[in-house]
Design an enzyme around this catalytic site. Sequence first.
Site, PDB file in Angstrom:
ATOM      1  N   TYR A  55      -1.550  21.747  47.813  1.00 36.43           N
ATOM      2  CA  TYR A  55      -0.195  22.319  47.696  1.00 36.43           C
ATOM      3  C   TYR A  55       0.115  23.253  48.874  1.00 36.43           C
ATOM      4  CZ  TYR A  55       0.401  19.997  43.298  1.00 36.43           C
ATOM      5  OH  TYR A  55       0.530  19.012  42.356  1.00 36.43           O
ATOM      6  N   GLN A  93      13.126  16.417  39.586  1.00 38.20           N
ATOM      7  CA  GLN A  93      11.671  16.286  39.420  1.00 38.20           C
ATOM      8  C   GLN A  93      10.969  16.893  40.628  1.00 38.20           C
ATOM      9  OE1 GLN A  93      10.550  12.151  37.656  1.00 38.20           O
ATOM     10  NE2 GLN A  93      12.459  11.829  38.798  1.00 38.20           N
ATOM     11  N   ASP A  96      10.424  20.768  45.733  1.00 40.79           N
ATOM     12  CA  ASP A  96      10.932  21.397  46.963  1.00 40.79           C
ATOM     13  C   ASP A  96      12.194  22.190  46.625  1.00 40.79           C
ATOM     14  OD1 ASP A  96      12.112  18.124  47.669  1.00 40.79           O
ATOM     15  OD2 ASP A  96      13.449  19.832  47.326  1.00 40.79           O
ATOM     16  N   HIS A 111       9.666  19.935  36.980  1.00 38.85           N
ATOM     17  CA  HIS A 111       8.252  19.857  37.365  1.00 38.85           C
ATOM     18  C   HIS A 111       7.795  21.097  38.111  1.00 38.85           C
ATOM     19  CE1 HIS A 111       8.336  15.166  37.129  1.00 38.85           C
ATOM     20  NE2 HIS A 111       8.276  15.737  35.941  1.00 38.85           N
ATOM     21  N   CYS A 119       0.155  32.765  37.566  1.00 38.73           N
ATOM     22  CA  CYS A 119      -1.207  33.222  37.283  1.00 38.73           C
ATOM     23  C   CYS A 119      -1.763  32.419  36.108  1.00 38.73           C
ATOM     24  CB  CYS A 119      -1.195  34.717  36.926  1.00 38.73           C
ATOM     25  SG  CYS A 119      -2.824  35.315  36.429  1.00 38.73           S
ATOM     26  N   CYS A 141      -1.553  41.021  36.727  1.00 36.74           N
ATOM     27  CA  CYS A 141      -2.738  41.382  35.914  1.00 36.74           C
ATOM     28  C   CYS A 141      -3.958  41.690  36.773  1.00 36.74           C
ATOM     29  CB  CYS A 141      -3.062  40.252  34.932  1.00 36.74           C
ATOM     30  SG  CYS A 141      -3.846  38.818  35.707  1.00 36.74           S
ATOM     31  N   GLY A 178      17.094   8.499  43.557  1.00 33.79           N
ATOM     32  CA  GLY A 178      15.856   8.621  44.328  1.00 33.79           C
ATOM     33  C   GLY A 178      14.598   8.790  43.507  1.00 33.79           C
ATOM     34  N   ASN A 204      19.568   4.462  44.483  1.00 31.45           N
ATOM     35  CA  ASN A 204      18.187   4.424  44.954  1.00 31.45           C
ATOM     36  C   ASN A 204      18.077   3.492  46.151  1.00 31.45           C
ATOM     37  OD1 ASN A 204      15.664   5.685  44.119  1.00 31.45           O
ATOM     38  ND2 ASN A 204      14.893   3.584  43.878  1.00 31.45           N
ATOM     39  N   GLU A 206      15.938   1.122  46.409  1.00 26.86           N
ATOM     40  CA  GLU A 206      15.758  -0.223  45.829  1.00 26.86           C
ATOM     41  C   GLU A 206      15.699  -0.084  44.319  1.00 26.86           C
ATOM     42  OE1 GLU A 206      12.190  -0.792  47.942  1.00 26.86           O
ATOM     43  OE2 GLU A 206      11.022   0.464  46.591  1.00 26.86           O
TER      44      GLU A 206
HETATM   45  N1  APR Z   1      16.875   7.120  49.712  1.00 26.22           N
HETATM   46  C1  APR Z   1      16.926   6.798  48.406  1.00 26.22           C
HETATM   47  N2  APR Z   1      15.827   6.471  47.672  1.00 26.22           N
HETATM   48  C2  APR Z   1      14.640   6.496  48.320  1.00 26.22           C
HETATM   49  C3  APR Z   1      14.515   6.810  49.687  1.00 26.22           C
HETATM   50  C4  APR Z   1      15.699   7.149  50.389  1.00 26.22           C
HETATM   51  N3  APR Z   1      15.685   7.463  51.682  1.00 26.22           N
HETATM   52  N4  APR Z   1      13.201   6.724  50.023  1.00 26.22           N
HETATM   53  C5  APR Z   1      12.537   6.364  48.901  1.00 26.22           C
HETATM   54  N5  APR Z   1      13.401   6.210  47.878  1.00 26.22           N
HETATM   55  C6  APR Z   1      13.104   5.847  46.487  1.00 26.22           C
HETATM   56  C7  APR Z   1      11.971   4.865  46.346  1.00 26.22           C
HETATM   57  O1  APR Z   1      12.488   3.533  46.382  1.00 26.22           O
HETATM   58  C8  APR Z   1      11.418   5.215  44.960  1.00 26.22           C
HETATM   59  O2  APR Z   1      12.090   4.475  43.950  1.00 26.22           O
HETATM   60  O3  APR Z   1      12.685   7.032  45.831  1.00 26.22           O
HETATM   61  C9  APR Z   1      11.759   6.698  44.795  1.00 26.22           C
HETATM   62  C10 APR Z   1      10.551   7.599  44.924  1.00 26.22           C
HETATM   63  O4  APR Z   1       9.697   7.304  43.849  1.00 26.22           O
HETATM   64  P1  APR Z   1       8.369   8.170  43.663  1.00 26.22           P
HETATM   65  O5  APR Z   1       7.650   8.253  44.968  1.00 26.22           O
HETATM   66  O6  APR Z   1       7.652   7.621  42.473  1.00 26.22           O
HETATM   67  O7  APR Z   1       8.899   9.645  43.358  1.00 26.22           O
HETATM   68  P2  APR Z   1       9.464  10.179  41.973  1.00 26.22           P
HETATM   69  O8  APR Z   1      10.168   9.096  41.224  1.00 26.22           O
HETATM   70  O9  APR Z   1      10.217  11.421  42.264  1.00 26.22           O
HETATM   71  O10 APR Z   1       8.121  10.568  41.179  1.00 26.22           O
HETATM   72  C11 APR Z   1       8.282  11.171  39.917  1.00 26.22           C
HETATM   73  O11 APR Z   1       5.902  11.539  39.810  1.00 26.22           O
HETATM   74  O12 APR Z   1       3.922  12.174  40.693  1.00 26.22           O
HETATM   75  C12 APR Z   1       4.965  12.596  39.948  1.00 26.22           C
HETATM   76  O13 APR Z   1       5.568  14.831  39.737  1.00 26.22           O
HETATM   77  C13 APR Z   1       5.674  13.744  40.591  1.00 26.22           C
HETATM   78  O14 APR Z   1       8.003  14.335  40.368  1.00 26.22           O
HETATM   79  C14 APR Z   1       7.116  13.274  40.705  1.00 26.22           C
HETATM   80  C15 APR Z   1       7.174  12.153  39.699  1.00 26.22           C
END
Ligand code: APR
Length: 238
Positions: A55, A93, A96, A111, A119, A141, A178, A204, A206
């Site tokens: 982290y 989720q 940042d 999250h 702590c 503490c 996303g 998204n 895709e």
């Molecule tokens: N624009 C739009 N979508 C995007 C882009 C972009 N430039 N780049 C990637 N993506 C999409 C991908 O296609 C994917 O479907 O964003 C998604 C990212 O998926 P993950 O990597 O699984 O992230 P997320 O869904 O936020 O994960 C959920 O999993 O590990 C835990 O706590 C972590 O909060 C996180 C949770």
Amino acid sequence: MALPNIFVLTGAGVSAESGLSTFRDKDGLWTQYPLEEVASIQGYERNPGRVLAFYNLRRSKLFEAKPNAAHFALAQLEAAWAARGAIITLCTQNIDNLHEQGGSKRPIHMHGELSKSRCHDCGDVRIADGDLLLTLGCMACGRIGGLRPHVVWFGETPLFLDEIYDALSTADLFVSIGTSGAVYPAAGFVSMAREAGVSTMEINLEPSENADAFDSAHYGKASEAVPAWVAEMIALAH
Ligand code: APR
């Protein structure tokens, strides 16, 4: 005409174009690190130093990252709706702080937040503007070695779920941006929205794992697709 109350859920895809790694894309974090080692309570208890280092690295990348057009557009939508007494609930989720930097007033960090420490002993949460180390003591503490990121790990319960479920069930529109739809409970929000009679849309790169559950979708990069959708919505408000 009354504006629709909108519940927006964001995932790592909204911050991808700001240079922050997603998790499950081809070069994602979970392709580089075993998630059970660095993002689970068991991994922390087995090797806290390794988790803190993971982290610390992500926090250092956050200091270099800037919000992108998707973050700014969502803040613009929030302001336009607030000016007309309508509600945008932004639930993320992401750990940042790019939604805040983009102007969003109060994103719900289900999250947790990379920029805060907690702590392990007394639960005190405060801003962590540098590395978290096992040699550091809790300011509340005094316990040494118990500071962890204020982040929800696998095996832990996400934050603010009551507030989230309440806002989700009373929205007119649920928009998921996303996220891969791989992790619950966030991945289940679309089904909850449908059961509550709420319209659902996915934006998204895709189709996500639960793409079929959405009434409509816009596919493309967040920095393009989100501003385009926000412009459509703001035109509605005039
Ligand atoms: N624009 C739009 N979508 C995007 C882009 C972009 N430039 N780049 C990637 N993506 C999409 C991908 O296609 C994917 O479907 O964003 C998604 C990212 O998926 P993950 O990597 O699984 O992230 P997320 O869904 O936020 O994960 C959920 O999993 O590990 C835990 O706590 C972590 O909060 C996180 C949770």
